[in-house]
Design a protein around this motif. Sequence first.
Motif, PDB file in Angstrom:
ATOM      1  N   UNK A  68       0.600  -1.259   0.026  1.00  0.00           N
ATOM      2  CA  UNK A  68      -0.074  -0.085  -0.101  1.00  0.00           C
ATOM      3  C   UNK A  68       0.737   1.249  -0.154  1.00  0.00           C
ATOM      4  N   UNK A  69       2.029   1.081   0.754  1.00  0.00           N
ATOM      5  CA  UNK A  69       3.031   2.394   0.655  1.00  0.00           C
ATOM      6  C   UNK A  69       3.340   2.604  -0.968  1.00  0.00           C
ATOM      7  N   UNK A  70       3.534   1.483  -1.646  1.00  0.00           N
ATOM      8  CA  UNK A  70       3.839   1.913  -3.012  1.00  0.00           C
ATOM      9  C   UNK A  70       2.711   2.152  -4.012  1.00  0.00           C
ATOM     10  N   UNK A  71       1.353   1.533  -3.444  1.00  0.00           N
ATOM     11  CA  UNK A  71       0.399   1.965  -4.203  1.00  0.00           C
ATOM     12  C   UNK A  71       0.014   3.268  -4.410  1.00  0.00           C
ATOM     13  N   UNK A  72       0.069   3.724  -3.145  1.00  0.00           N
ATOM     14  CA  UNK A  72      -0.533   5.257  -2.857  1.00  0.00           C
ATOM     15  C   UNK A  72       0.353   6.111  -3.507  1.00  0.00           C
ATOM     16  N   UNK A  73       1.497   5.863  -3.623  1.00  0.00           N
ATOM     17  CA  UNK A  73       2.341   6.712  -4.503  1.00  0.00           C
ATOM     18  C   UNK A  73       2.397   6.735  -5.613  1.00  0.00           C
ATOM     19  N   UNK A  74       2.027   5.353  -6.342  1.00  0.00           N
ATOM     20  CA  UNK A  74       2.113   5.301  -7.836  1.00  0.00           C
ATOM     21  C   UNK A  74       0.605   5.982  -8.207  1.00  0.00           C
ATOM     22  N   UNK A  75      -0.480   5.875  -7.189  1.00  0.00           N
ATOM     23  CA  UNK A  75      -1.770   6.336  -7.668  1.00  0.00           C
ATOM     24  C   UNK A  75      -1.680   7.809  -7.792  1.00  0.00           C
ATOM     25  N   UNK A  76      -0.895   8.342  -7.135  1.00  0.00           N
ATOM     26  CA  UNK A  76      -0.702   9.896  -6.958  1.00  0.00           C
ATOM     27  C   UNK A  76       0.459  10.494  -7.957  1.00  0.00           C
ATOM     28  N   UNK A  77       0.880   9.585  -8.585  1.00  0.00           N
ATOM     29  CA  UNK A  77       2.100  10.219  -9.250  1.00  0.00           C
ATOM     30  C   UNK A  77       1.376  11.055 -10.488  1.00  0.00           C
ATOM     31  N   UNK A 124       9.040  -2.176 -12.696  1.00  0.00           N
ATOM     32  CA  UNK A 124       9.849  -3.028 -12.557  1.00  0.00           C
ATOM     33  C   UNK A 124      11.141  -2.684 -11.589  1.00  0.00           C
ATOM     34  N   UNK A 125      11.610  -1.273 -11.986  1.00  0.00           N
ATOM     35  CA  UNK A 125      12.864  -0.990 -11.334  1.00  0.00           C
ATOM     36  C   UNK A 125      12.712  -0.587  -9.745  1.00  0.00           C
ATOM     37  N   UNK A 126      11.587  -0.257  -9.580  1.00  0.00           N
ATOM     38  CA  UNK A 126      11.136  -0.106  -7.980  1.00  0.00           C
ATOM     39  C   UNK A 126      11.025  -1.301  -7.512  1.00  0.00           C
ATOM     40  N   UNK A 127      10.334  -2.224  -7.792  1.00  0.00           N
ATOM     41  CA  UNK A 127      10.146  -3.321  -7.274  1.00  0.00           C
ATOM     42  C   UNK A 127      11.266  -4.345  -6.990  1.00  0.00           C
ATOM     43  N   UNK A 128      12.151  -4.262  -8.059  1.00  0.00           N
ATOM     44  CA  UNK A 128      13.119  -5.104  -7.813  1.00  0.00           C
ATOM     45  C   UNK A 128      14.214  -4.817  -6.820  1.00  0.00           C
ATOM     46  N   UNK A 129      13.853  -3.767  -5.879  1.00  0.00           N
ATOM     47  CA  UNK A 129      14.720  -3.714  -4.716  1.00  0.00           C
ATOM     48  C   UNK A 129      14.079  -4.336  -3.437  1.00  0.00           C
ATOM     49  N   UNK A 130      12.760  -4.738  -4.030  1.00  0.00           N
ATOM     50  CA  UNK A 130      11.986  -5.593  -2.791  1.00  0.00           C
ATOM     51  C   UNK A 130      11.865  -6.969  -2.640  1.00  0.00           C
ATOM     52  N   UNK A 131      12.845  -7.704  -3.267  1.00  0.00           N
ATOM     53  CA  UNK A 131      12.603  -9.248  -3.423  1.00  0.00           C
ATOM     54  C   UNK A 131      12.261  -9.972  -2.226  1.00  0.00           C
ATOM     55  N   UNK A 150      12.877   4.129  -0.919  1.00  0.00           N
ATOM     56  CA  UNK A 150      13.461   4.365  -2.252  1.00  0.00           C
ATOM     57  C   UNK A 150      12.596   4.059  -3.352  1.00  0.00           C
ATOM     58  N   UNK A 151      11.989   2.868  -3.171  1.00  0.00           N
ATOM     59  CA  UNK A 151      11.019   2.233  -4.179  1.00  0.00           C
ATOM     60  C   UNK A 151       9.743   3.142  -4.224  1.00  0.00           C
TER      61      UNK A 151
END
Length: 500
Positions: free
Chosen positions: A105-114, A124-131, A152-153
């Motif tokens: 949800x931390x990522x979703x809320x950022x993506x939804x407000x970009x 893919x670049x952002x989530x590659x940090x979170x394996x 960072x992601x």
Amino acid sequence: MTRTAHTLVIDGLTIHRPSGDLLVRDATFTIGPAEVVLLVGPSGSGKSTIVKLLGGLLETGTGGWRVAGRLECGGAAVDLGAERSTVGGIVFQDHALFNDLSALENLRIAADHARHRPDAGLIADATALLGDIAPDKSVASCSGGQRQRLAIARTLLADRPVLLFDEPNSGLDVAMARRLGELIRDLCRTMGKPALIVAHHVKDLLPVADRVLLFDTRRRCLVEVPRDAEAIEAELLKLDGTAAHPARPQARRRSWPDAIGHRPRGYWFGRYMAEYFWELCVSPLMLVYMGAGALIMGFVSMWFGFHYNSFGGYLKSLLHDETLVGLGLVQGTVAVPLISSILFVARNNAIIAADIGNRVLSSQFQAMDNLRITARGYIVSAILVNMVIGSLMLLVLSLGMASWASMQTWHVQFPMQNFELWRSQFFRKLLPDGIHPAPSMMWVLLKVALSALLAGGAAIVIGGGRKESVLEINTAIARAIIVGVTLTLAVHAVISVLTL
């Protein structure tokens, strides 16, 4: 996928503190595409101020910081004295993650407000940090390194032209700091984004830096210095005269790019509405707390209403019906609404002040601003709406519980009487026809809703003030309770008197 590489150009940057003191004069510097630049200087020199300025978080204008200069990035020019910069995505020193949301949800809320919906490559670049981080993992259960990479992601998904890092190596050991530096460098090269890193301990980040800018507090300017640790430390000394490795990516439990998805802004408002509805209105402890208060009030009003009055004895039976009517009226229109409101406001104002104060202290509101998330549209509105809804909902619960307790208490005192007698007399003024509430009950609803709204607003204002420590949050909690209860008493007193 085509990457858009930007160059950041700052020309003639001059900043005065709100006190009028000069922070920096006529600074000019450039950061090229994929270039990593360190900004170093003594503690408290104002390095983070420049990051806030580039991220659009510096409060300028009357009574605030005074700024002059120009910024150019990606073909857009900004007059920093008159406009806010929106070029920088900030990774905060303390991460400023939203701890009431999951990692996903931390990522979703950022993506939804970009400003523009992140494409598959950016995700893919952002989530590659979170394996090694499960999407549904809570922020509290993440390690320090995981939180750093999650922050960072999240900033990457905001898709600002420039990456800004505010002392990202603070509190990290040498190995972790170097791994973090390599991560930042690789991201900049992959995405073609320039990065400005504010750093106090520079030795660990020097290997990944292309250039180093020194904040010269004597001349109030920025100067480029060699990428040499000993030379930088020597310069810093002159100016002063005036953990474990991050976990390596593991096998994914879930495909992060697919999990990001898309949520409309209404979803996020609903998300916060549901969260605060649970906390402020229907959590089990809240229901037990309000129910207990109502039961006590119902017992006390009925027991003492019949036992300790000026009639007593024989007259108590003769005046039974009128006494019952009076107790029902006072309990339903004055006593229970007031006690219910006081209990509701005292408990919830403490929660609101603590929640808002924590968000201020941990820079979450600044992170929201930087990510274009409107805090007022979500958090403040959700709190106020739930304060009104919850106060009315729990008033109904309290009236029901208090009435039940009154009925049982009455039956103990008059065991030979039929319950139907109690119902007909106790509710005579409240439900004249036995079904529909009397018009006076509208005033009851008004004073309960208005007191909750004003008290909740006061808690938001008090909690949202500047916070430098946990002690200040605790002080804000106490102030919010006192102010909220005082407002509640005032509203109930005024409306009760006016509607007599």
